[in-house]
Design an enzyme around this catalytic site. Structure first.
Site, short mmCIF file in Angstrom:
data_model
loop_
_atom_site.label_atom_id
_atom_site.label_comp_id
_atom_site.label_asym_id
_atom_site.label_seq_id
_atom_site.Cartn_x
_atom_site.Cartn_y
_atom_site.Cartn_z
N HIS A 145 1.11 -1.34 0.46
CA HIS A 145 -0.07 0.41 -0.23
C HIS A 145 0.96 1.03 0.39
O HIS A 145 0.59 1.94 -0.92
CB HIS A 145 -1.18 0.09 1.51
CG HIS A 145 -1.82 1.05 1.40
ND1 HIS A 145 -1.17 2.51 1.97
CD2 HIS A 145 -3.13 0.93 1.33
CE1 HIS A 145 -2.68 3.04 1.81
NE2 HIS A 145 -3.76 2.16 1.64
N THR A 146 1.84 1.46 0.84
CA THR A 146 3.02 2.42 1.05
C THR A 146 2.22 3.57 1.96
O THR A 146 3.29 4.40 2.44
CB THR A 146 3.78 3.03 -0.09
OG1 THR A 146 3.38 3.59 -1.10
CG2 THR A 146 4.05 1.93 -0.87
N ASP A 147 1.13 3.90 2.17
CA ASP A 147 0.67 4.83 2.63
C ASP A 147 -0.51 4.57 3.51
O ASP A 147 -1.47 5.56 3.83
CB ASP A 147 -0.22 6.41 1.74
CG ASP A 147 0.01 7.21 2.38
OD1 ASP A 147 0.84 8.42 3.62
OD2 ASP A 147 -1.38 7.73 2.10
N LEU A 148 0.02 3.61 4.05
CA LEU A 148 -0.84 2.84 5.11
C LEU A 148 -1.08 3.71 6.76
O LEU A 148 0.07 2.80 7.29
CB LEU A 148 -0.62 1.00 5.16
CG LEU A 148 -1.86 0.08 5.74
CD1 LEU A 148 -3.11 0.76 6.03
CD2 LEU A 148 -2.39 -0.94 5.90
N ASN B 162 -6.68 6.53 6.70
CA ASN B 162 -6.43 5.60 5.20
C ASN B 162 -6.28 3.83 5.54
O ASN B 162 -6.98 2.93 4.71
CB ASN B 162 -4.90 5.66 4.82
CG ASN B 162 -5.16 6.77 3.69
OD1 ASN B 162 -6.00 7.05 4.05
ND2 ASN B 162 -3.97 6.63 3.46
#
Length: 297
Positions: free
Chosen positions: A189-192, A196
């Site tokens: 995901h990288t922006d978890l 979010n």
């Protein structure tokens, strides 16, 4: 025409591309509503780089129409959501990738900010197993991102306000991780972070807003360490470490590998804070350095 919130109009201040995007948004949203036979069902919401309009379809079913700023990070959001198929994540109903438009199931507005941070970290760790599936060939690779950042970091002046030992450490770790086969095999995901992950009806919590890469699951931890920063006042080191160890224990991650990625990611963030077009955010710079130190001191 959709009436945009003031916060969305303010995005135009970020530069000419943002101004153009904001100017086109009302027409784009209206056109998408028409093409997908949707009607607005409430006031628009927004994220850092998107507008989310609650809607209903011709059958009266609720959903949200999301239109995002056309950046590189989010260009494959629809692919990740389609791959997950609603397992651990918001369900994608349809997409128009060329317009960065997504029709998504409607979730609640409550996020993990309502939970104690350690409990929230454990919730996210429980979602990792659902999200960390085999890599998709169309999605950008984490190794490419790290290679570009490492090349930039090599040119950072020695006088830059980042401890040199952290810079050297991030350079060494980054080079090692770039050549590791485990760095590209998984969709991540990288922006978890806490905002979010939203409450839902069909599951307690579901993930939204991926910035997907083919990478290493251990890369995911850092946003949970730097968000909700004010809550750590008085014991930053202890608070960061509690979150870090809660995550790796609940997820079954390798401690050394997780630590390495946190250091690399935070030093890269510090570098971008210093070299970007925007004025330096010294609070953010301090946060980056503090997180990188806390996980290893």
């Amino acid at each position: 025409m959709i009436e945009l919130p003031a916060a969305v109009h303010a995005m135009a201040d970020r530069g000419p591309r943002w101004q153009s995007w904001v100017d086109e948004l009302p027409k784009l949203l209206t056109r998408q509503l028409g093409e997908w036979n949707l009607v607005a069902d409430g006031a628009p919401m927004w994220g850092h780089a998107s507008v989310v309009q609650p809607v209903r379809n011709a059958d009266g079913a609720s959903a949200v129409l999301k239109v995002g700023f056309p950046d590189e990070e989010s260009q494959h959001e629809h692919l990740a959501l389609r791959r997950w198929g609603g397992d651990g994540a918001v369900r994608l109903l349809t997409a128009d990738p060329h317009r960065h438009a997504l029709l998504l199931e409607r979730l609640h507005t409550r996020d993990l900010g309502d939970l104690w941070d350690i409990e929230a970290c454990e919730v996210v760790a429980g979602l990792y197993d659902h999200l960390h599936v085999p890599a998709l060939p169309q999605v950008r690779r984490l190794t490419d991102v790290v290679a570009r950042a490492t090349a930039e970091l090599e040119t950072l002046p020695r006088a830059a306000p980042v401890p040199r030992r952290l810079v050297e450490q991030a350079l060494t770790l980054g080079r090692d991780l770039m050549t590791d086969p485990g760095t590209t095999g998984t969709l991540i995901h990288t922006d978890l972070h806490y905002a979010n992950v939203l409450a839902a009806d069909r599951e307690p919590w579901l993930v939204i807003d991926p910035k997907p890469l083919n990478g290493d699951p251990h890369y995911e931890l850092a946003p949970l360490l730097w968000n909700r920063w004010d809550e750590l006042a008085g014991d930053i080191r202890g608070g960061v470490r509690r979150r870090f160890y809660a995550l790796i224990e609940a997820a079954g991650f390798d401690e050394h590998r997780a630590r390495s990625w946190v250091v690399v990611r935070m030093v890269h963030n510090a570098m971008w804070a210093l070299t970007g077009a925007a004025p330096v955010d010294h609070d953010w710079l301090t946060t980056c350095i503090a997180v990188a130190k806390a996980v290893q001191d």
